[in-house]
Design an enzyme around this catalytic site. Structure first.
Site, PDB file in Angstrom:
ATOM      1  N   LYS A 116    -120.860  13.816 -46.820  1.00  0.00           N
ATOM      2  CA  LYS A 116    -121.369  14.029 -45.852  1.00  0.00           C
ATOM      3  C   LYS A 116    -122.719  13.843 -46.559  1.00  0.00           C
ATOM      4  O   LYS A 116    -123.992  13.153 -46.211  1.00  0.00           O
ATOM      5  CB  LYS A 116    -121.163  15.660 -45.549  1.00  0.00           C
ATOM      6  CG  LYS A 116    -122.777  16.010 -44.996  1.00  0.00           C
ATOM      7  CD  LYS A 116    -122.680  18.062 -44.520  1.00  0.00           C
ATOM      8  CE  LYS A 116    -122.021  18.380 -44.055  1.00  0.00           C
ATOM      9  NZ  LYS A 116    -121.448  19.515 -44.074  1.00  0.00           N
ATOM     10  N   LYS A 128    -118.947  23.035 -53.077  1.00  0.00           N
ATOM     11  CA  LYS A 128    -118.790  24.778 -51.731  1.00  0.00           C
ATOM     12  C   LYS A 128    -118.238  25.663 -52.500  1.00  0.00           C
ATOM     13  O   LYS A 128    -117.396  25.668 -53.829  1.00  0.00           O
ATOM     14  CB  LYS A 128    -117.933  23.712 -51.014  1.00  0.00           C
ATOM     15  CG  LYS A 128    -117.908  25.131 -49.445  1.00  0.00           C
ATOM     16  CD  LYS A 128    -118.940  24.252 -48.840  1.00  0.00           C
ATOM     17  CE  LYS A 128    -119.712  25.444 -47.638  1.00  0.00           C
ATOM     18  NZ  LYS A 128    -119.843  24.191 -47.117  1.00  0.00           N
ATOM     19  N   ASP A 168    -124.488  28.700 -45.980  1.00  0.00           N
ATOM     20  CA  ASP A 168    -122.816  28.765 -45.269  1.00  0.00           C
ATOM     21  C   ASP A 168    -122.907  30.015 -44.983  1.00  0.00           C
ATOM     22  O   ASP A 168    -123.830  30.893 -44.236  1.00  0.00           O
ATOM     23  CB  ASP A 168    -121.800  28.469 -45.628  1.00  0.00           C
ATOM     24  CG  ASP A 168    -120.832  27.194 -45.241  1.00  0.00           C
ATOM     25  OD1 ASP A 168    -121.282  26.547 -44.662  1.00  0.00           O
ATOM     26  OD2 ASP A 168    -120.180  27.897 -44.858  1.00  0.00           O
TER      27      ASP A 168
HETATM   28  O1  2IT Z   1    -122.246  22.658 -44.790  1.00  0.00           O
HETATM   29  C1  2IT Z   1    -122.925  22.227 -45.718  1.00  0.00           C
HETATM   30  O2  2IT Z   1    -123.594  21.052 -45.573  1.00  0.00           O
HETATM   31  C2  2IT Z   1    -124.054  23.085 -45.905  1.00  0.00           C
HETATM   32  N1  2IT Z   1    -123.628  24.443 -45.314  1.00  0.00           N
HETATM   33  C3  2IT Z   1    -125.295  23.218 -46.182  1.00  0.00           C
HETATM   34  C4  2IT Z   1    -124.936  23.317 -48.215  1.00  0.00           C
HETATM   35  C5  2IT Z   1    -126.741  23.001 -48.303  1.00  0.00           C
HETATM   36  O3  2IT Z   1    -126.558  22.698 -49.954  1.00  0.00           O
HETATM   37  O4  2IT Z   1    -127.544  23.099 -47.616  1.00  0.00           O
END
Ligand code: 2IT
Length: 448
Positions: A116, A128, A168
């Site tokens: 992503k 994460k 999140d």
């Molecule tokens: O799933 C995701 O892309 C998010 N929770 C955002 C992660 C972020 O670093 O802004």
């Protein structure tokens, strides 16, 4: 079964090593569906063990988080950070606080995040983290003590050029504030070590809206390319009334689409004439839930106490924005039978592998979250840039950049899908386009 023996063997090895990790295995399996089109064409992938490396986090940190509740009792949770891949930039990705959090879920999310973040075009690696801690029903004091105990260990693993966490599920502005404050104290450094911060201390305008708005910008691009149409009058259904679902409803409404059903954790409401979106957006913002109140305040609209039953509602476009694993093959069939021709993921992997395969084989255009929900992390990247430059952009500037990024992500996915002879397979385009940048970076950096 893949065409490639390399992939079949490797998946077996990964399964044997991670037998309990069903969410992670399912993310790898879905990704390998796309790699099956690439590995024979690019022998470097096997030669340099790229997939062996890319499917294993660079580092997993697990730690004890003891804290004192309001009754004075010592409670203990498990804290995690999965630092998945830093080939193209510092680890970047959200933190999840939920009872369900475990290593499998965080590995799946960190793996997805890597591709992503690559698709956004910004220099961010994938990560994460989180804890099996449920902030719901906890007092501000309890949440603060938990966050401070978490940070007492976590601070040594992060930094603006090392690992930049964000929010999140269960981890919003309050949690980010407490964590940021304690990091500042321990590290004796004021830096952009978190994104999703409040505007008063370095946050970016447009960050709260970014995932939901970006989702609709992506959906509009799909509509333009594949249907030569726009969103006006299209029937949309949305699951989840957190930040993503609420903001997606708001932008769908602004773009002239008709929201005909929406769910939260308690159930869903539907109205073929279109729901009252401003009401929903306000309630979702205030308390993350709206459906029971909605039915009470809108006579004639019925409330159904099973959110999952919403997938049987006739629609043109479905936007699952709740959490992973909410759409299975049976739901996919139901959506198709009731007229849905486009599903765009707002959450991370709300559709399981079987549902995705069903959509791709049955003419339902499917976009994976790693492309369509990348707006959130993209604006996090913009927050990092603003922090590094010590300046702030206006909402309009951020929103314009977000639009451009989402357009560009769609273009990359679509062009890659076309190049591989699968023009409607956006998941394939996203996986390969996201992967190729990481591949280049890993090849250039040697064995590390
Ligand atoms: O799933 C995701 O892309 C998010 N929770 C955002 C992660 C972020 O670093 O802004």
């Amino acid at each position: 079964m893949y065409k490639s023996k390399y992939l079949n063997d490797l998946l077996e090895q990964i399964r044997a090593k991670n037998p309990e990790q069903k969410e992670f295995l399912s993310a790898v399996e879905e990704f390998f569906d796309s790699m099956d089109f690439l590995v024979d064409k690019d022998p470097r992938i096997e030669k340099y063990s790229i997939l062996e490396r890319i499917t294993m986090p660079e580092r997993v940190i697990t730690f004890r988080v003891p804290w004192v509740d309001d009754e004075g009792k010592i409670r203990v949770n498990t804290g995690y950070r999965v630092q998945f891949n830093s080939a193209i930039g510092p680890y970047k990705g959200g933190m999840r606080f939920d009872k369900s959090v475990n290593l499998s879920i965080l590995k799946f999310l960190g793996f997805e995040q890597t591709f992503k973040n690559s698709l956004t075009g910004l220099p961010m690696g994938g990560g994460k983290g989180g804890a099996d801690f449920d902030p719901r029903g906890k007092s501000d004091g309890e949440v603060m003590r938990f966050c401070q105990s978490f940070m007492a260990e976590f601070y040594r693993h992060i930094g603006p050029d090392t690992d930049v966490p964000a929010g999140d599920l269960g981890f919003g502005a309050r949690e980010i504030g407490y964590m940021f404050g304690y990091y500042k104290k321990l590290a004796n450094e004021w830096s952009g070590v978190f994104t999703g911060k409040n505007i008063s201390y370095g946050g970016s305008l447009g960050r709260p809206e970014a995932t939901g708005y970006g989702l609709l910008y992506f959906t509009a691009e799909m509509m333009k390319e594949y249907k030569k149409d726009d969103l006006k009058g299209k029937r949309v259904i949305i699951s989840g009334s957190g930040k993503v679902g609420g903001m997606a409803a708001d932008k769908a409404n602004q773009m002239g689409a008709k929201l005909v059903a929406m769910s939260d954790i308690e159930g869903f409401v539907s109205d073929p004439n279109g729901l009252d979106v401003p009401y929903i957006v306000k309630k979702a913002k205030e308390k993350g839930m709206f459906s029971k109140d909605y039915a009470k305040d809108h006579p004639g609209v019925k409330f159904v106490g099973d959110p999952h039953a919403m997938w049987a509602t006739p629609c043109d476009i479905a936007l699952p924005c709740a959490t992973q694993g909410e759409i299975h093959e049976a739901d996919a069939k139901l959506l198709k039978e009731n007229g849905c021709y486009m599903l765009v993921e707002g959450a991370n992997m709300p559709c399981d592998v079987e549902a995705i395969r069903y959509f791709n084989n049955n003419g339902v255009l499917f976009a994976p979250g790693k492309a369509s929900n990348a707006g959130g992390v993209a604006v996090s990247g913009l927050e990092m840039s603003q922090n590094a430059m010590h300046l702030s952009w206006t909402f309009e500037e951020v929103d314009e950049k977000l639009k451009g990024i989402m357009k560009e992500i769609f273009r990359k996915c679509h062009e890659t899908a076309v190049k591989f002879g699968q023009p409607n397979n956006i998941a394939l385009g996203a996986n390969i386009a996201g992967f190729e940048k990481v591949l280049d970076a890993m090849l250039a950096q040697g064995v590390c």
